[in-house]
Design a protein around this motif. Structure first.
Motif, short mmCIF file in Angstrom:
data_model
loop_
_atom_site.label_atom_id
_atom_site.label_comp_id
_atom_site.label_asym_id
_atom_site.label_seq_id
_atom_site.Cartn_x
_atom_site.Cartn_y
_atom_site.Cartn_z
N SER A 269 0.85 -1.19 0.00
CA SER A 269 0.00 0.00 0.00
C SER A 269 0.88 1.24 0.00
N GLY A 270 0.85 1.99 -1.10
CA GLY A 270 1.67 3.19 -1.20
C GLY A 270 3.16 2.92 -1.10
N GLY A 271 3.59 1.73 -1.50
CA GLY A 271 5.00 1.39 -1.45
C GLY A 271 5.44 0.72 -0.16
N PHE A 272 4.54 0.57 0.83
CA PHE A 272 4.87 -0.07 2.10
C PHE A 272 4.32 -1.49 2.13
N ASN A 273 5.15 -2.41 2.63
CA ASN A 273 4.74 -3.81 2.77
C ASN A 273 3.91 -3.98 4.04
N ILE A 274 2.74 -4.60 3.90
CA ILE A 274 1.86 -4.87 5.03
C ILE A 274 1.46 -6.34 4.96
N TRP A 275 1.71 -7.05 6.04
CA TRP A 275 1.40 -8.47 6.04
C TRP A 275 0.08 -8.70 6.76
N PRO A 276 -0.86 -9.43 6.15
CA PRO A 276 -2.16 -9.66 6.78
C PRO A 276 -2.06 -10.22 8.19
N ALA A 277 -1.11 -11.14 8.40
CA ALA A 277 -1.04 -11.80 9.71
C ALA A 277 -0.76 -10.82 10.84
N GLU A 278 0.05 -9.77 10.56
CA GLU A 278 0.37 -8.86 11.66
C GLU A 278 -0.87 -8.05 12.06
N LEU A 279 -1.73 -7.69 11.11
CA LEU A 279 -2.98 -7.02 11.45
C LEU A 279 -3.94 -7.98 12.14
N GLU A 280 -4.01 -9.20 11.62
CA GLU A 280 -4.93 -10.18 12.21
C GLU A 280 -4.59 -10.46 13.67
N ASN A 281 -3.29 -10.53 13.97
CA ASN A 281 -2.88 -10.79 15.34
C ASN A 281 -3.32 -9.68 16.29
N VAL A 282 -3.28 -8.43 15.80
CA VAL A 282 -3.70 -7.30 16.62
C VAL A 282 -5.23 -7.26 16.75
N ILE A 283 -5.92 -7.41 15.63
CA ILE A 283 -7.39 -7.32 15.63
C ILE A 283 -8.00 -8.41 16.50
#
Length: 523
Positions: free
Chosen positions: A413-427
């Motif tokens: 997103s906008g040149g930044f790497n975002i991994w689904p798992a790291e968001l899922e762990n927080v949510i």
């Protein structure tokens, strides 16, 4: 050859030329190198030793150039931190690389202060602006400008950059002096030759993709122009006023620059190269930018772990080639890089031309290992030395590479790497969430953006906007604002699962990509 020796030579041969510009400040090569020597001596006075890792948290600035040069002269290993990252990410990056010191811009000092107790291995924190009771310039000037002449071998570690990981923990990608020089050399291979005195603009942080252009510019006798923030009208003004010849931009930046209302009426005669990378680019953006800036767009492909492997200039990018679609591709393999498509289930098998599989790279600028992570290294580097990218793609009969999907669902997103798992762990920590899946959806501004689908507990309404806002806020506070999901959808029913009980992200994702011929998007 090592970075220090070549930078020292360029400083001598271009002593009176301008080396770096930030706002109204300008330094010649002689001045910039002298400041670098003084910072090197300041760091060595802390009883740091060649090979020690030193973290740095900063924006682009004259002081950033001081550290770029100073760490190189002292033989220290730079570990750039990213200003938009969370405290947890800062802690991990510093701890797992064993940093003994951190250099931090004053505006970010509170972020390091907040985690200092979690970093027993960090012996020194150098805050620019309030170190040893002196302001930065006084402190720097108090150290010798005599080169310490630290011996450096080309295979000594030079920098550890971080990339995302499927577990949410950033991985350290380690470069030697030799591999860092190779990466910069290959970036410039297809560019028009840089003439001494020409200028390279760094809109993004030199700790990110733009940093790969920094060393080659210095070694060519060029001038590195630094911006500490991105604002389209300001950037357009600097590009014209400083007669910028080279620059790096992620697609979201290019899109904003091309649409800036005065861009079409500027003098772009000095502009030779706008290197696009970091994320997929939409056809519309590429064509618009070509019309605004001229035939100066270069498209490349690689990743922090191995780069670059593909590159093409504007004449090729916007050409018609029978049997190919250059506009939709990431270019062709550079002369000194191997590019293959491997069987995703058996990476030892190379796929035939035209067949989809995992993109594999082997080049001089690739990582040697993930820092202190042999398991992850073994997963990503094959027995014959190829780096598995995690991207799914295909090669056509003319050698053009097309990136089609991501093997492990990473979001760019906008040149930044975002991994689904790291968001899922927080949510998953939200008390109203029973299970969650995060995936990429198309976004007009950022190319793609995270979406979270959450099965919620009994008593939570699926139209409860407050819960959705709480989830976004939780992600922003734990991971950084740029990683929070743009869209949050609440479900009363369970999420779809495979026969073995794994949540099926792709089934949730597919309806959002109807009408797209690939599952990555650009801006």
């Amino acid at each position: 050859m090592d970075v220090r020796g070549l930078m020292a030579q360029a400083a001598t041969l271009n002593a009176r030329r301008t080396a770096v510009i930030h706002g109204d400040r300008r330094l010649t090569f002689e001045e910039a190198w002298r400041r670098g020597i003084q910072l090197a001596n300041a760091l060595l006075a802390l009883e740091l030793h060649p090979g020690d890792r030193v973290g740095v948290l900063e924006d682009n600035s004259i002081e950033a150039q001081d550290f770029f040069a100073g760490a190189t002269i002292a033989g220290l290993v730079r570990v750039p931190l990213y200003a938009r990252n969370s405290a947890e990410a800062h802690t991990h990056m510093l701890a797992h690389t064993g940093c003994r010191a951190v250099v931090v811009a004053e505006q970010y000092a509170h972020e390091i202060d907040a985690i200092r107790s979690d970093l027993p291995g960090v012996e020194h924190v150098v805050v620019r602006g309030r170190h040893d009771g002196l302001d930065y310039e006084e402190w720097l000037a108090s150290y010798s400008d005599v080169d310490p002449q630290v011996p450096i071998d080309p295979d000594d570690w030079y920098i550890i950059r971080h990339t995302g990981g499927t577990t949410g923990k950033p991985k350290g990608v380690a470069y030697t002096h030799r591999s860092w020089l190779a990466a910069g050399r290959d970036w410039f291979y297809n560019f028009p030759p840089m003439v001494a005195g020409e200028r390279c603009l760094h809109v993004g942080p030199i700790s990110h993709g733009s940093g790969y252009l920094y060393t080659p510019t210095w070694l060519s006798g060029g001038c590195n122009v630094l911006l500490d923030h991105f604002e389209p009208s300001d950037t357009i003004g600097v590009m014209e006023r400083e007669q910028v010849g080279y620059m790096f931009a992620v697609p979201a930046m290019l899109n904003a620059l091309a649409r800036e209302e005065t861009a079409c009426n500027r003098d772009w005669s000095a502009l030779k190269v706008i290197q696009i990378g970091g994320a997929p680019i939409a056809d519309e953006t590429a064509l618009l930018a070509r019309d605004v800036f001229g035939m100066v767009l270069y498209q490349g492909f690689g990743q922090t772990e191995a780069l670059p492997v593909c590159m093409m200039g504007p004449e090729e990018w916007f050409s018609d080639v029978e049997g190919s679609e250059p506009l939709r591709s990431t270019g062709r393999a550079l002369p000194f890089a191997y590019l293959q498509i491997r069987d995703p289930e058996n990476p030892s098998i190379e796929c035939p031309i035209g067949q989809q599989g995992e993109i594999a790279i082997k080049c001089d600028g690739q990582m040697l290992e993930f820092w202190e992570n042999p398991e992850a290294t073994a997963e990503r580097i094959t027995t014959d030395g190829f780096v598995l990218t995690g991207d799914i793609g295909r090669l056509d009969e003319n050698g053009y590479l097309y990136v089609l999907d991501r093997k492990d669902d990473m979001i760019i997103s906008g040149g930044f790497n975002i991994w689904p798992a790291e968001l899922e762990n927080v949510i998953a920590d939200h008390p109203g969430v029973v299970e969650v899946a995060v995936f990429a959806v198309p976004d007009e501004k950022w190319g793609e953006t995270p979406m979270a689908v959450c099965a919620v507990a009994d008593g939570v309404a699926v139209d409860d906007a407050a819960v959705a806002d709480e989830i976004r806020t939780l992600c922003a506070s734990r991971l950084g604002s740029y990683k929070k999901p743009t869209h949050v959808e609440l479900w009363a029913e369970a999420l779809p699962k495979s026969p073995v009980g794994k949540i099926q992200r792709k089934i949730l994702r597919e309806p959002h990509w109807v009408g797209f011929d690939r599952r990555v998007a650009g801006t």
